[in-house]
Enzyme design. Sequence first.
Site, mmCIF file in Angstrom:
data_model
loop_
_atom_site.group_PDB
_atom_site.id
_atom_site.type_symbol
_atom_site.label_atom_id
_atom_site.label_comp_id
_atom_site.label_asym_id
_atom_site.label_seq_id
_atom_site.Cartn_x
_atom_site.Cartn_y
_atom_site.Cartn_z
ATOM 1 N N ILE A 188 48.855 31.153 -70.283
ATOM 2 C CA ILE A 188 49.804 31.569 -69.549
ATOM 3 C C ILE A 188 50.607 30.181 -68.980
ATOM 4 C CG2 ILE A 188 48.752 33.608 -68.358
ATOM 5 C CD1 ILE A 188 47.863 31.785 -66.023
ATOM 6 N N TYR A 226 51.038 36.665 -65.549
ATOM 7 C CA TYR A 226 51.318 37.756 -66.463
ATOM 8 C C TYR A 226 52.438 38.734 -65.863
ATOM 9 C CZ TYR A 226 46.618 36.251 -68.528
ATOM 10 O OH TYR A 226 45.624 35.781 -69.019
ATOM 11 N N PHE A 279 43.390 29.809 -59.986
ATOM 12 C CA PHE A 279 42.246 29.330 -60.842
ATOM 13 C C PHE A 279 41.729 27.864 -60.695
ATOM 14 C CE2 PHE A 279 44.947 31.975 -63.981
ATOM 15 C CZ PHE A 279 43.785 32.686 -64.626
ATOM 16 N N PHE A 302 38.132 37.921 -61.842
ATOM 17 C CA PHE A 302 38.371 38.493 -62.975
ATOM 18 C C PHE A 302 38.070 37.927 -64.280
ATOM 19 C CE2 PHE A 302 42.421 36.266 -61.985
ATOM 20 C CZ PHE A 302 42.529 35.564 -63.156
ATOM 21 N N ASP A 303 37.694 36.624 -64.187
ATOM 22 C CA ASP A 303 37.202 35.926 -65.619
ATOM 23 C C ASP A 303 36.502 34.488 -65.057
ATOM 24 O OD1 ASP A 303 36.973 35.355 -67.946
ATOM 25 O OD2 ASP A 303 39.092 34.711 -68.683
ATOM 26 N N TYR A 345 36.858 27.205 -66.140
ATOM 27 C CA TYR A 345 37.717 27.838 -65.311
ATOM 28 C C TYR A 345 37.175 28.979 -64.731
ATOM 29 C CZ TYR A 345 39.027 31.399 -68.573
ATOM 30 O OH TYR A 345 38.715 32.615 -69.673
#
Length: 461
Positions: free
Chosen positions: A85, A111, A128, A65-66, A55
């Site tokens: 999530i 979140y 994502f 962010f990731d 991902y």
Amino acid sequence: MTMTAEEQTSEGQHTIPMEGEDLTPKKDGGVLKLVKREGTGTELPMTGDKVFVHYVGTLLDGTQFDSSRDRGDRFSFELGKGQVIKAWDVGVATMKVGELCQLICKPEYAYGSAGSPPKIPPNATLIFEVELFDFRGEDITEEEDGGIIRRIITKGQGYSKPNEGASVDVTVEGSLDGRVFDERELKFEVGDGEGLGLPAGVEKAIMAMEQGEEALFTIKPKYDHADLISLYGFGNAGNEKHNIPGGATLQYKIKLAAFEKAKESWEMNSQEKLEQSSIVKEKGTQYFKEGKYKQASVQYKRIVSWLEHEAGLSEEDTKKAKALQLAAHLNLAMCCLKLQEPNQALENCDKAMEMDSTNEKALFRRGEALFCMKEFDRARDDFQRVVQLYPANKAAKSQVVLCQKRMKEQHEKDKRIYANMFQKFAERDSKKEVVTSKTESKENGEDEMDVEKDALGDAKA
């Protein structure tokens, strides 16, 4: 339902197309999915499956962010268990192997108002890109040996699960290679399944289920690890009635309609434990007479678990409890011998002898267990002790003779092994001497040739 819209970032610098299929049950636009590359096949992951993905996560302004791709490790989690999530549990459940998609996740499915500082701000909508590589069912065995794999069709309610002795109301459908061989609605106590023709793995499966759950279980015939053999399916013997060959892997679809848990030890007072122990002892004895040693041992183990640490009994009840425990350990030892589990038999004999050090059955069965383990000297000692204490025990006398015979055979075998070993050592040493001798001769020969050469050289000079 497909939604298309545009959303401003908080800075108002970019617009991101908010498009895709709304996957949420409420159709509130909380999770939008856009397929970027189709997957293969028709199968989708189920609740409880372990899924393997890559991902990349970004904010609406494009800030990453990731990324599992940057780390080089695929990410795995159990679907529908709240490990990730909410948007992921919803979105990944709709993916096929090989599929690449975009998930747009509203804060309520990500979140929320708290965010995930420092990288994800409060009330953030996340994007994502997810690729699904593989998914597999959940291994429900204690050893995680792959013997029983679950795939949940319909999730159950609550967190409670049936325990040993629980009354269960189930529908079972057993199949092999697409052929249904067993289809029934059953009400029984967990531990009695073998008597109904169910393999051990089905009861293990039921004990992992929640009320109302429907699941598909793949049950291997058995699992061998060191000296332990866990029987899950019908093993190497197969099942003649259902025309199941030995070594077959079975599929069972099970629905747990309802269950009532058996009382746990802490839920019963001393009197109830004694009463229940007497009942299950008779039940175990009946199973033993029918040759159902596994089921019998389940009942005897319940007695041990109930009474092992019971304290504060009256003198009379203490005697009853001790007698029940002693009988349970002795009977467990016998069941283990029948099931060819000598280590467990030995353990139960030792526990019985802690309660009665000269018990005839405990000594004799411990001797049998040690004999099975090929510890003939220790086994002989136990059988001799039986003969000393109970001279009328003819079986023990025969076993002493048999142990001595086996010890002699073992001694002769060891002598032959050592004789062969020494012979090999001698041969090896002899070869070494020959090789050394040849080497020395060769070296001496070379020296003589060198002398001759030197002499010739001198003559020529």
